[in-house]
Design an enzyme around this catalytic site. Sequence first.
Site, PDB file in Angstrom:
ATOM      1  N   HIS A 142       3.933  -2.283   2.883  1.00 52.28           N
ATOM      2  CA  HIS A 142       3.970  -0.958   2.263  1.00 52.28           C
ATOM      3  C   HIS A 142       5.238  -0.817   1.427  1.00 52.28           C
ATOM      4  CE1 HIS A 142       1.169  -0.524   5.593  1.00 52.28           C
ATOM      5  NE2 HIS A 142       0.602   0.436   4.895  1.00 52.28           N
ATOM      6  N   ASP A 161       0.817  -1.216   0.000  1.00 52.57           N
ATOM      7  CA  ASP A 161       0.000   0.000   0.000  1.00 52.57           C
ATOM      8  C   ASP A 161       0.851   1.267   0.000  1.00 52.57           C
ATOM      9  OD1 ASP A 161      -2.025  -1.803   0.286  1.00 52.57           O
ATOM     10  OD2 ASP A 161      -2.934  -0.833   2.033  1.00 52.57           O
ATOM     11  N   ASP A 162       0.201   2.353  -0.350  1.00 53.25           N
ATOM     12  CA  ASP A 162       0.699   3.729  -0.157  1.00 53.25           C
ATOM     13  C   ASP A 162       1.772   4.192  -1.144  1.00 53.25           C
ATOM     14  OD1 ASP A 162      -1.026   3.579   1.910  1.00 53.25           O
ATOM     15  OD2 ASP A 162       0.432   3.879   3.502  1.00 53.25           O
ATOM     16  N   HIS A 208      -6.122   3.162  -4.112  1.00 51.07           N
ATOM     17  CA  HIS A 208      -5.998   3.362  -2.657  1.00 51.07           C
ATOM     18  C   HIS A 208      -6.272   4.829  -2.302  1.00 51.07           C
ATOM     19  CE1 HIS A 208      -4.987   2.216   1.356  1.00 51.07           C
ATOM     20  NE2 HIS A 208      -3.822   2.816   1.417  1.00 51.07           N
ATOM     21  N   HIS A 217      -5.183   9.564   0.601  1.00 55.30           N
ATOM     22  CA  HIS A 217      -5.151   8.870   1.889  1.00 55.30           C
ATOM     23  C   HIS A 217      -5.871   9.595   3.010  1.00 55.30           C
ATOM     24  CE1 HIS A 217      -3.553   5.815   4.638  1.00 55.30           C
ATOM     25  NE2 HIS A 217      -3.246   5.146   3.542  1.00 55.30           N
TER      26      HIS A 217
HETATM   27 ZN    ZN Z   1      -2.672   3.164   3.184  1.00 58.08          ZN
END
Ligand code: ZN
Length: 339
Positions: free
Chosen positions: A299, A158-159, A208, A212
């Site tokens: 991540h 993620d991210d 995603h 955020h």
């Molecule tokens: Zn995230």
Amino acid sequence: MISIKKYFIILTLLLLCGCTNKELTKTIMKTNDSYIVSINYPITSIKRVDNKIKKYIDNLYNSFIEKHTDSKQELAELNIDYTSDLIKERFLKIVINSYQYSNKNIFSNSLIINYDCLTKKFINDIPIHEISINENIKLNIQKKIINPKKKIIALTFDDGPSYYTKSILETLNKYNIKATFFVIGNKVKTYKDILKKVIESGNEIGNHTYNHKLLSRLKDDEFKEQINKTQELIKEYTGYSPTIFRPSYGTINKRLKKMINLEIVLWNIDTLDWKYKSYKTIAKRAISKARDGGIILMHDTHKRSNDALKIIIEELLKQGFEFVTISELNEVKMLRNIR
Ligand code: ZN
């Protein structure tokens, strides 16, 4: 001859002033009982520009942290993101947007920087003539056949995309393993080249959100924008359209769920790689919880995640696991149900 000479003079000038497209994104993610912080800002390697940005971010960040150390208050949020454009290879335009939620109030604020790379001066505004990027992207995605009888597990990152995505991809490719990357919309443009490579190696991309934010606080339109803008950016820069979505912080409510036509994907094995500094601890968490049909959360924004990844892959391969993407995981689950 003259034109070539001119070209080199301009090129040298550009190199000297540091205005290139090779900009980095610095990320700060912090979560505890009192607040959540999600910050992205650019590092341009033009000292004067970077100082200005750093000062703005530090001010907001420090005053926010000071204000919100008391966990009895409602969860506060600081979210900073940016857009950056190099216009006509000469003018740099950076807009940094900050959003703060605290005590039921929302404060938003922007810093706009216009910088002329040729004269090396800050200017009031830039005459914008958008240059379209249409490269006619052709994707050549590798596909793999999965044996439904084998134990399967999905790695998810993620991210990103970030500076570290490249090393994660190299590790995956070394073991010929596919994973799923849930990407943040506002990072897509900066890391479009690596993102394209991620897709071409057979990995899956998911949405995603754009920057955020804690989604439950957003209005319907704001939520839709988070999703749609990210879909559009991924499509524009890579030619790929995601079909899966992972909400920021893993939280989404009924109201928002109704508005989305992407499959929502969470996880069941959390490595907490954003929290633990030791790659061995991170790897141990993934390995001890690994099970057939599991989804591992990592991540691609830290070096230690890649160090842990190597251990996780080697150990789980030994244990007979097959690594799959989210779509492959769904396919196998379907096949098993039919049989
Ligand atoms: Zn995230």
